[in-house]
Design an enzyme around this catalytic site. Structure first.
Site, PDB file in Angstrom:
ATOM      1  N   ASP A 176       0.790  -1.239   0.000  1.00 27.41           N
ATOM      2  CA  ASP A 176       0.000   0.000   0.000  1.00 27.41           C
ATOM      3  C   ASP A 176       0.821   1.288   0.000  1.00 27.41           C
ATOM      4  OD1 ASP A 176      -1.571  -2.126   0.763  1.00 27.41           O
ATOM      5  OD2 ASP A 176      -2.201  -1.249   2.656  1.00 27.41           O
TER       6      ASP A 176
HETATM    7  N1  DQQ Z   1      -2.342  -3.709   3.774  1.00 29.13           N
HETATM    8  C1  DQQ Z   1      -3.773  -3.789   3.775  1.00 29.13           C
HETATM    9  C2  DQQ Z   1      -4.150  -2.902   4.894  1.00 29.13           C
HETATM   10  C3  DQQ Z   1      -3.090  -3.125   5.887  1.00 29.13           C
HETATM   11  C4  DQQ Z   1      -1.880  -3.265   5.045  1.00 29.13           C
HETATM   12  C5  DQQ Z   1      -4.376  -3.396   2.461  1.00 29.13           C
HETATM   13  C6  DQQ Z   1      -0.837  -4.228   5.540  1.00 29.13           C
HETATM   14  O1  DQQ Z   1      -5.429  -3.161   5.412  1.00 29.13           O
HETATM   15  O2  DQQ Z   1      -2.960  -2.061   6.807  1.00 29.13           O
HETATM   16  O3  DQQ Z   1      -3.624  -3.895   1.374  1.00 29.13           O
HETATM   17  O4  DQQ Z   1       0.287  -4.188   4.706  1.00 29.13           O
END
Ligand code: DQQ
Length: 562
Positions: A41
């Site tokens: 992300d």
């Molecule tokens: N990636 C998810 C999120 C979390 C993160 C979404 C963990 O919900 O915080 O891709 O890497």
């Protein structure tokens, strides 16, 4: 290929030796990538004192998702060329010892503006909690070091929220009463929700009992992004703006679907909730930011240029084993400017203007007729790294086939050997990352139909022939949009970059991002074609294609003291 450090403790980062994958045919030239290993992300993008900051979810130990995720940090003056810095936030304390997951930045006003990051920590019980971090030294232009707030955790899972599904704080906004508000993604059973917290001092937070927004049967709402959009301008606005001249957008990444949906609607300030214009249906009529590989996106207001900019994680289509061999996994999209369409019914997105600085040699085609079954090559540019804009002129729509759109799933129709099947108007479009004999290609194309009382267009990105390899995810993506029969043109822009193709239909009305790993169409062996498989001719009114230069990705010498 040395993959080092898997399972190592976060405190041993400095001892890790990375093998930077150079000259790999699939590493991108101008899309953001870390030097090595896993990225997912986008986190806390922001502009502060002349510098763009970009943080991202990173596993520094392996090209796979990890159990000790950190916040990596890069800075830029133009959102295109980047300097990678040391990690900003790493697991260190009981409230984040098992990972530092996604979050957002808020810039607090004051004599000297103060950026604050809210992020999710996976604590020593594996509960998800929200924490704060601030720059150690505001006079450091790159804000290299971040300190965690002594009162962490700032928020712990409230009742009605699963302790392992409480995450991803949004950028905060300030209400008319001066209080700060933030939404957090959550889940309770099948119900996915975003919940609202309020604070007077940005340190002590109180949860609101009723959800800000909830949907049934969706599972956890990840990475909520909540922001206003101007009704009558393409300019962006700050998260705290509330007036008659804005509407609100709530974007949610639904984990069960791994897709980013958004809702236009009304922010009911007094009740602390969001009422969407149209409910989530779970069908292809729901609005999505991108109909391809695109997830966990996050926007920010760039007050330097008065625009809202969106980042999104573009996941892999390759196998885990190949990711390990390549030594990296995950890309970010080219940052996109985002605004409300004149219709007020959807968002528009367009690659930020700065990307055009990388345009190099240009080839143009003007007024060329593409009769049914024809294909022409766009030669003379680097087809493996290119920016292509094409405007097609359509024939009269009268004789086009009829389609009952309620009966079709655009994804499925796009994948039924659709680019090669002849219709009346279309399929026509681009064959990108194609081999010379075109046996290998990714087809990005349109096909037009008449539906009840209107005309509709399919836009598809078909990866089914993108590689000779059989072990890739070659899902074909597609969607339908309405077209105005009085406007006799349709436009397509594709940003092609070795293993990614980001396409924008109708000036940014529809976005589809694909990942591809061609077997033959690599470097100089990659070709670009325009094709028309419809029985009626279309005209290339104007096509401009540019070779793209490589963006600069530097690294501070002291980085992680490798
Ligand atoms: N990636 C998810 C999120 C979390 C993160 C979404 C963990 O919900 O915080 O891709 O890497």
């Amino acid at each position: 290929m040395e993959i080092n450090g898997e399972g190592a403790s976060p405190h041993s980062i400095n001892s890790i030796k990375f093998k930077v994958p150079e000259k790999q045919p699939y590493r991108t030239w101008y899309h953001f990538q870390p030097p090595q290993n896993w990225m997912n992300d986008p986190n806390a993008p922001m502009y502060y004192k002349g510098v763009y900051h970009f943080f991202y979810q990173h596993n520094p130990y392996a090209p796979t998702f990890g159990e000790k995720m950190v916040w990596a940090h890069s800075v830029s003056y133009d959102l295109i060329n980047w300097i990678h810095l040391n990690h900003a936030i790493e697991p260190s304390d009981s409230y984040d010892i098992n990972s530092c997951w996604s979050g957002s930045a808020t810039i607090l006003p004051g004599e000297e503006e103060q950026p604050v990051i809210l992020y999710t920590g996976i604590d020593n019980n594996k509960y998800q909690v929200q924490n704060m971090a601030m720059p150690k030294d505001l006079s450091d232009p790159f804000l290299r070091e971040w300190v965690k707030h002594p009162q962490n955790p700032a928020m712990t899972p409230p009742s009605g929220v699963e302790v392992n599904n409480f995450r991803d704080p949004s950028t905060a906004w300030q209400g008319k009463d001066g209080k700060w508000r933030v939404v957090i993604g959550a889940q309770n059973g099948d119900e996915g929700k975003t919940i609202l917290y309020q604070s007077e001092d940005f340190v002590n937070w109180r949860v609101e009992l009723n959800p800000f927004f909830a949907t049934d049967n969706t599972g956890v709402c990840e990475c909520p992004d909540f922001f206003p959009v101007s009704i009558n301008s393409t300019n962006g606005v700050d998260a705290s703006v509330q007036s008659q001249s804005v509407r609100h957008v709530l974007k949610i990444s639904y984990l069960r679907r791994h897709q980013d949906y958004y809702f236009l609607g009304k922010y009911v300030y007094d009740e602390g909730n969001f009422v969407p214009d149209v409910k989530f249906t779970g069908t292809s009529s729901d609005l999505r930011l991108d109909y391809g590989k695109f997830y966990a996106s996050k926007s920010f207001f760039d007050h330097a240029k008065n625009r809202r900019i969106l980042w999104g994680w573009v996941n892999e289509c390759d196998t885990r084993q190949n990711d390990i061999e390549k030594g990296w996994a995950g890309l970010q999209c080219i940052p996109r400017q985002v605004w409300l369409d004149e219709s007020g019914k959807q968002l528009m997105q367009w690659p930020i203007e700065e990307i055009e600085k990388l345009r190099d040699k240009q080839i143009s085609i003007l007024g060329e007729k593409l009769v049914g079954g024809s294909i022409i090559e766009v030669s003379g540019i680097t087809a493996s790294q290119a920016d292509v804009e094409v405007l097609f002129e359509l024939p009269e729509l009268e004789n086009v086939e009829w389609l009952d759109e309620s009966e079709v799933d655009p994804h499925l129709l796009c994948s039924e050997e659709y680019a090669t099947r002849s219709g009346t108007i279309g399929p026509f479009g681009l064959l990108a990352l194609a081999s010379e004999d075109q046996t290998e290609h990714t087809a990005v194309f349109f096909r037009i139909y008449r539906a009840s009382n209107r005309y509709i267009c399919f836009m598809c990105s078909d990866q089914s022939r993108s590689s000779l390899r059989q072990d890739l995810d070659k899902t074909t993506y597609g969607t339908i949009f309405d077209i105005d029969p009085n406007v006799k043109t349709i436009s397509l822009r594709s940003l092609i970059d070795r293993s990614i193709i980001e396409s924008f239909g109708e000036k940014g009305r529809i976005c589809i991002t694909s990942r591809v790993y061609p077997s033959m169409s690599i470097d100089k062996n990659a070709h670009l074609y325009v094709f028309n498989n419809g029985s009626q001719s279309v005209v290339i009114s104007e096509l401009n294609a540019w070779s793209m230069k490589q963006a600069e990705f530097g690294q501070e010498e002291s980085i992680n003291k490798q």
